[in-house]
Design an enzyme around this catalytic site. Structure first.
Site, PDB file in Angstrom:
ATOM      1  CG  ASP A 212      -2.583   2.458   6.192  1.00  0.00           C
ATOM      2  OD1 ASP A 212      -2.745   2.016   5.031  1.00  0.00           O
ATOM      3  OD2 ASP A 212      -2.885   3.622   6.519  1.00  0.00           O
TER       4      ASP A 212
ATOM      5  CG  ASP B 152      -1.948   7.535   0.363  1.00  0.00           C
ATOM      6  OD1 ASP B 152      -0.944   8.217   0.151  1.00  0.00           O
ATOM      7  OD2 ASP B 152      -2.902   7.439  -0.439  1.00  0.00           O
TER       8      ASP B 152
ATOM      9  CG  ASP C 250      -1.815   1.170   1.333  1.00  0.00           C
ATOM     10  OD1 ASP C 250      -2.341   1.590   0.288  1.00  0.00           O
ATOM     11  OD2 ASP C 250      -1.981   1.701   2.444  1.00  0.00           O
TER      12      ASP C 250
END
Length: 216
Positions: free
Chosen positions: A142, A11, A9
């Protein structure tokens, strides 16, 4: 088929999204950044967001401020990914940045420019919402809902530690050194022994610059 696919991922994992967005929101609302705590929930409730506020402010951040082009990287990301790539991991960038119906050209072009500028290695890139359908041996993520969906689908995901995901069970990494060690262990179990360069024996993310200077 690559021996080991690592879905990464952006961000909150490779890029300091909260910090970058915080600076822009503070400017737009004419408030101090101190009024927007870094220890925030996924909904940004601590920043006083109401319905539609995130979408509206994020559109401004991406289109007007070009946040995805100028966002700061998370420390250690590039070097760790280079070492994992050298060890045989197929780096697959997986991001849900096209979640609005506008600005796709800016989002995609700024994302690719940022990856190149930050010297982050990758073999392919996916822009999609449902990360549980991505073909990967391991994920670094996240977002709580993505972590839960990937695990529900039987995937292996390492939670990259952020304030809004502390309620989730491990495995959990607090920085990219921990990510690297976890992935090396998974790769060793998946494909056998993993060759890793000795410290100081190989260039990291600056290798292209070094090779250019050597041949000039």
């Amino acid at each position: 088929m690559p021996a080991f696919v690592l879905a990464v991922d952006l961000d909150g994992v490779c890029a300091q999204h909260t910090e970058a967005f915080r600076r822009i929101v503070a400017q737009e609302r004419r408030v101090s950044e101190d009024e927007l705590p870094l220890l925030r929930s996924w909904s940004f409730a601590e920043w006083g967001f109401g319905e539609g506020d995130f979408e509206a402010l994020h559109r401004v951040a991406v289109q007007d401020y070009r946040m995805f082009r100028d966002i700061e990287p998370i420390e250690g990301c590039s070097e760790a990914l280079w070492r994992l790539s050298d060890a045989g991991a197929w780096i697959r960038i997986v991001t849900h940045r096209l979640y609005t119906s506008w600005g796709h050209r800016i989002t995609v072009s700024d994302t690719v420019e940022w990856l190149d500028r930050q010297r982050i290695p990758y073999r392919d890139i996916c822009f999609l919402a449902d990360k549980s359908v991505v073909n990967a041996d391991a994920h670094i993520e996240d977002a709580p809902h993505n972590i839960e969906a990937i695990r529900a689908a039987g995937g292996h995901v390492i939670t990259f530690d952020q304030p809004y995901n502390t309620h989730l069970d491990g495995p959990r990494a607090h920085d990219w050194n921990e990510v690297e060690e976890m992935i090396v262990e998974l790769m060793a179990a998946h494909v056998g022994a993993v060759a890793r360069p000795l410290p100081g024996m190989d260039a990291g993310s600056d290798r292209l610059d070094l090779r250019t200077r050597d041949t000039s």
